[in-house]
Design an enzyme around this catalytic site. Sequence first.
Site: not given
Length: 560
Positions: A33, A137, A183, A326, A398, A450, A457-458, A466
């Site tokens: 990222q 990651h 994650e 989140y 995060e 984050w 962002e994927w 963010y």
Amino acid sequence: MAHLQRTFPTEMSKGRASFPKGFLFGTASSSYQYEGAVNEGARGQSVWDHFSNRFPHRISDSSDGNVAVDFYHRYKEDIKRMKDINMDSFRLSIAWPRVLPYGKRDRGVSEEGIKFYNDVIDELLANEITPLVTIFHWDIPQDLEDEYGGFLSEQIIDDFRDYASLCFERFGDRVSLWCTMNEPWVYSVAGYDTGRKAPGRCSKYVNGASVAGMSGYEAYIVSHNMLLAHAEAVEVFRKCDHIKNGQIGIAHNPLWYEPYDPSDPDDVEGCNRAMDFMLGWHQHPTACGDYPETMKKSVGDRLPSFTPEQSKKLIGSCDYVGINYYSSLFVKSIKHVDPTQPTWRTDQGVDWMKTNIDGKQIAKQGGSEWSFTYPTGLRNILKYVKKTYGNPPILITENGYGEVAEQSQSLYMYNPSIDTERLEYIEGHIHAIHQAIHEDGVRVEGYYVWSLLDNFEWNSGYGVRYGLYYIDYKDGLRRYPKMSALWLKEFLRFDQEDDSSTSKKEEKKESYGKQLLHSVQDSQFVHSIKDSGALPAVLGSLFVVSATVGTSLFFKGANN
């Protein structure tokens, strides 16, 4: 003009000094990222390089991380930004294919890749910033994906152990904080059950365009192998004498759940199942050596099992519990599911709901459809971990607020540097952590926002932001601090207790406002409205608001 209607809670009025000594405040990132430079330094291809280039339609803006925010070339200036806003830690990840271009250690180590991370780590330490290094990651080398299916195969366990061992050997003399997996729930479910993220596998009944995959099966296999790989890496880690006072763990990403209908026992129980399937799936084995009973009962023989030796290695393999938090949601129990079309979601027997039985949201909606600003959810998760797993040390690895592109949120629609929603989000969650520590006795030891910068962002590409710093993608990736960055700079000052006079506070407020004003005066957003006649009013309001915000005041909202 903005309406200032809230002060810090009294218990947080001293900013950083309100938290225990040694508590870490930092920002988090990941290699794909942030870094860019995908064809430099002998880097190999990752599964995300392959996915974003082969399936650009699965990225909302058809973008990729080829350049990202160019951290590879700009890390020194970005580390200076961390230092400038008084951060004392930075979570980064190693790109597996940057140090092992072909995935396996016996196929060659990229010394250029090793040098890059050595340089980043040394620069962090020179600025008194503690690195927290994530080993995986999501950017597994594509060579291993092609060769044996990556984490679908047990072969990955030895290769991951060798890769982790390399990281410990080359960086462990200066890095004591480590995270093996980021994650694992997302990597398994989004990569192998819904197919939304790389490598994009799922059943046809989930996504008719799927090329390959088996939902309800593969995600469990992948997670099983991730846990076994984690255990092997930790075994190596704990034999490394040159790593002093080392800590290692996993970064989980649980939501908090409330029952759709609090009076319905099935919905209440559904919340417990949902926590087992999201957090317990990967946390329970590292604490207890096995999966939660609810998962074993529901998934049956589709859920792999651990041998006694594997369980022994897993128990106690995390020195801390990493929490990426989140949002929170409501949960409604599902009465009947189709057993011929299993998925992770149907296995837990619940639906996620944005509103409860009365049609009310759990909290104010954030920048995306499923994002809600609910700090209470974080506090509840922290209490849950304490109660369920014996009060282990916890790092909030995060926590952040995303806004969609250039969405307008108030009077300051012309300039996204006025990120009042993010500022409110961060302050609320820091307060929740403070309560968890001082009122609930939870052992929280660090908090990572984050993220420092807007980034790739994927699946959302560059369409969701963010960052504490705004990235101008149309002007050479220039960085501009947002209000949230300057607020954190003030909150984290080391001289809080020695700077309490009214005159000094006013001086700080004025300086604070001028910094923000200067940071955005030449940005594309200001230039874009020069012809509208609104520029003087926007900048004037910006200065008045930002110059007023100090350690004792913050934005609750902006109203005309």
